[in-house]
Motif scaffolding. Sequence first.
Motif, PDB file in Angstrom:
ATOM      1  N   LEU A  49      -8.362  -0.475 -14.571  1.00 46.15           N
ATOM      2  CA  LEU A  49      -8.605  -0.157 -13.169  1.00 46.15           C
ATOM      3  C   LEU A  49      -7.604  -0.890 -12.280  1.00 46.15           C
ATOM      4  CD1 LEU A  49     -10.271   1.182 -10.946  1.00 46.15           C
ATOM      5  CD2 LEU A  49     -11.826  -0.794 -11.029  1.00 46.15           C
ATOM      6  N   SER A  50      -7.317  -2.141 -12.625  1.00 45.41           N
ATOM      7  CA  SER A  50      -6.328  -2.911 -11.872  1.00 45.41           C
ATOM      8  C   SER A  50      -4.959  -2.250 -11.923  1.00 45.41           C
ATOM      9  CB  SER A  50      -6.249  -4.342 -12.427  1.00 45.41           C
ATOM     10  OG  SER A  50      -5.249  -5.079 -11.760  1.00 45.41           O
ATOM     11  N   ALA A  51      -4.606  -1.705 -13.093  1.00 44.59           N
ATOM     12  CA  ALA A  51      -3.324  -1.001 -13.234  1.00 44.59           C
ATOM     13  C   ALA A  51      -3.293   0.240 -12.352  1.00 44.59           C
ATOM     14  CB  ALA A  51      -3.093  -0.625 -14.687  1.00 44.59           C
ATOM     15  N   GLN A  56       2.147   2.399  -7.326  1.00 41.39           N
ATOM     16  CA  GLN A  56       2.870   2.864  -6.133  1.00 41.39           C
ATOM     17  C   GLN A  56       2.428   2.199  -4.830  1.00 41.39           C
ATOM     18  OE1 GLN A  56       2.220   7.129  -6.574  1.00 41.39           O
ATOM     19  NE2 GLN A  56       4.214   7.348  -7.564  1.00 41.39           N
ATOM     20  N   VAL A  57       1.961   0.950  -4.908  1.00 40.58           N
ATOM     21  CA  VAL A  57       1.678   0.182  -3.695  1.00 40.58           C
ATOM     22  C   VAL A  57       2.249  -1.221  -3.870  1.00 40.58           C
ATOM     23  CG1 VAL A  57      -0.421   1.468  -3.124  1.00 40.58           C
ATOM     24  CG2 VAL A  57      -0.587  -0.606  -4.515  1.00 40.58           C
ATOM     25  N   SER A  58       2.378  -1.933  -2.774  1.00 40.57           N
ATOM     26  CA  SER A  58       2.886  -3.297  -2.836  1.00 40.57           C
ATOM     27  C   SER A  58       1.871  -4.219  -3.504  1.00 40.57           C
ATOM     28  CB  SER A  58       3.189  -3.817  -1.430  1.00 40.57           C
ATOM     29  OG  SER A  58       1.978  -3.974  -0.693  1.00 40.57           O
ATOM     30  N   VAL A  59       2.331  -5.359  -3.939  1.00 37.44           N
ATOM     31  CA  VAL A  59       1.440  -6.348  -4.539  1.00 37.44           C
ATOM     32  C   VAL A  59       0.365  -6.770  -3.544  1.00 37.44           C
ATOM     33  CG1 VAL A  59       1.292  -8.685  -5.490  1.00 37.44           C
ATOM     34  CG2 VAL A  59       3.183  -7.185  -6.156  1.00 37.44           C
ATOM     35  N   ALA A  60       0.763  -6.963  -2.291  1.00 38.25           N
ATOM     36  CA  ALA A  60      -0.194  -7.380  -1.262  1.00 38.25           C
ATOM     37  C   ALA A  60      -1.279  -6.322  -1.063  1.00 38.25           C
ATOM     38  CB  ALA A  60       0.540  -7.644   0.048  1.00 38.25           C
ATOM     39  N   SER A  61      -0.890  -5.062  -1.020  1.00 38.69           N
ATOM     40  CA  SER A  61      -1.866  -3.986  -0.839  1.00 38.69           C
ATOM     41  C   SER A  61      -2.806  -3.890  -2.029  1.00 38.69           C
ATOM     42  CB  SER A  61      -1.146  -2.650  -0.641  1.00 38.69           C
ATOM     43  OG  SER A  61      -0.425  -2.641   0.575  1.00 38.69           O
ATOM     44  N   ALA A  64      -5.301  -6.670  -1.921  1.00 38.06           N
ATOM     45  CA  ALA A  64      -6.324  -6.459  -0.888  1.00 38.06           C
ATOM     46  C   ALA A  64      -7.375  -5.461  -1.361  1.00 38.06           C
ATOM     47  CB  ALA A  64      -5.665  -5.974   0.398  1.00 38.06           C
ATOM     48  N   ILE A  65      -6.924  -4.369  -1.974  1.00 34.88           N
ATOM     49  CA  ILE A  65      -7.861  -3.360  -2.480  1.00 34.88           C
ATOM     50  C   ILE A  65      -8.716  -3.945  -3.596  1.00 34.88           C
ATOM     51  CG2 ILE A  65      -8.039  -1.146  -3.691  1.00 34.88           C
ATOM     52  CD1 ILE A  65      -5.432  -0.339  -2.224  1.00 34.88           C
ATOM     53  N   TRP A  66      -8.068  -4.689  -4.486  1.00 37.41           N
ATOM     54  CA  TRP A  66      -8.817  -5.294  -5.599  1.00 37.41           C
ATOM     55  C   TRP A  66      -9.873  -6.267  -5.074  1.00 37.41           C
ATOM     56  CZ3 TRP A  66      -9.518  -3.771 -10.305  1.00 37.41           C
ATOM     57  CH2 TRP A  66     -10.125  -4.630 -11.222  1.00 37.41           C
ATOM     58  N   GLY A  67      -9.523  -7.007  -4.048  1.00 40.63           N
ATOM     59  CA  GLY A  67     -10.486  -7.932  -3.456  1.00 40.63           C
ATOM     60  C   GLY A  67     -11.706  -7.202  -2.916  1.00 40.63           C
ATOM     61  N   GLN A  96      -6.474  10.293  -4.960  1.00 35.27           N
ATOM     62  CA  GLN A  96      -5.969  10.374  -6.334  1.00 35.27           C
ATOM     63  C   GLN A  96      -6.478   9.209  -7.185  1.00 35.27           C
ATOM     64  OE1 GLN A  96      -1.676   9.635  -7.107  1.00 35.27           O
ATOM     65  NE2 GLN A  96      -1.676  11.686  -8.019  1.00 35.27           N
ATOM     66  N   LYS A  97      -6.447   8.019  -6.623  1.00 28.31           N
ATOM     67  CA  LYS A  97      -6.887   6.848  -7.384  1.00 28.31           C
ATOM     68  C   LYS A  97      -8.389   6.833  -7.582  1.00 28.31           C
ATOM     69  CE  LYS A  97      -2.875   3.997  -6.390  1.00 28.31           C
ATOM     70  NZ  LYS A  97      -2.353   2.726  -5.847  1.00 28.31           N
ATOM     71  N   ARG A  98      -9.131   7.389  -6.647  1.00 30.87           N
ATOM     72  CA  ARG A  98     -10.575   7.528  -6.855  1.00 30.87           C
ATOM     73  C   ARG A  98     -10.839   8.449  -8.045  1.00 30.87           C
ATOM     74  NH1 ARG A  98     -10.456   8.261  -1.227  1.00 30.87           N
ATOM     75  NH2 ARG A  98     -11.189  10.429  -1.315  1.00 30.87           N
ATOM     76  N   ARG A  99     -10.052   9.501  -8.144  1.00 30.55           N
ATOM     77  CA  ARG A  99     -10.208  10.437  -9.266  1.00 30.55           C
ATOM     78  C   ARG A  99      -9.874   9.748 -10.587  1.00 30.55           C
ATOM     79  NH1 ARG A  99      -6.899  14.731 -11.539  1.00 30.55           N
ATOM     80  NH2 ARG A  99      -5.214  14.187 -10.118  1.00 30.55           N
ATOM     81  N   TYR A 100      -8.815   8.952 -10.578  1.00 34.27           N
ATOM     82  CA  TYR A 100      -8.424   8.240 -11.794  1.00 34.27           C
ATOM     83  C   TYR A 100      -9.479   7.211 -12.202  1.00 34.27           C
ATOM     84  CZ  TYR A 100      -3.660  10.053 -10.967  1.00 34.27           C
ATOM     85  OH  TYR A 100      -2.571  10.862 -10.780  1.00 34.27           O
TER      86      TYR A 100
END
Length: 210
Positions: A49-51, A56-61, A64-67, A96-100
């Motif tokens: 899930l982390s992968a 296609q996003v920055s490390v910071a983004s 933030a999402i993972w948090g 797209q990521k919700r689908r994945y």
Amino acid sequence: MVGRILHAQEDVDEGVAWLAAADPALAKAADIAGAVRLRRREAGYPALLSAIVSQQVSVASADAIWGRLETAGMTEMEAVAACSEETLVECGLSRQKRRYARALAESGIDFEALAGEPDAEIVKTLTAVTGIGVWTAEIYAMFSLGRADLFAAGDLALQEAAKLIYGMEERPTEKALRIQSEAWSPWRTVAATLFWQYYGAVKSREGVRV
């Protein structure tokens, strides 16, 4: 057949010594790369899930999402499979990521059993899930499961490192590098880690951040 598992730094050191003895170009690369470090990550649904989050996003983004996913308790397979779409939207996942994330959560993969499968079967099982490509599957097997003999030949940094190490005029294709990596078996994961560190060291010398 599962093969060798990288459990400790001593395993990596053994692999580097074997590679350096087998190939003078790799011995030179190892001198530049410095001590090749053991890379191990957690296994299971959260790792993949982390992968997905990081695509296609920055490390910071991604951080933030993972948090937000962690705060919402949405990093485990069962939670994601059962949650509402709105919850994942609020955590910042794109459509797209919700689908994945859901496809993986609903895949029924037994991650404990998967850890005991041969490398090829791991890649086959994971790439059958929407949103999981060969690169992600190979990286998971290499670093979450510690498989010693895989090489993520589709990685652009590995291709560029191979070009530099072997003085090639052009960066090798994924197919060509995969064939070349057969010479580094049974330590292809260690070779890949060496290549990444070498590439980082060379680019740092050139003043390029990697």
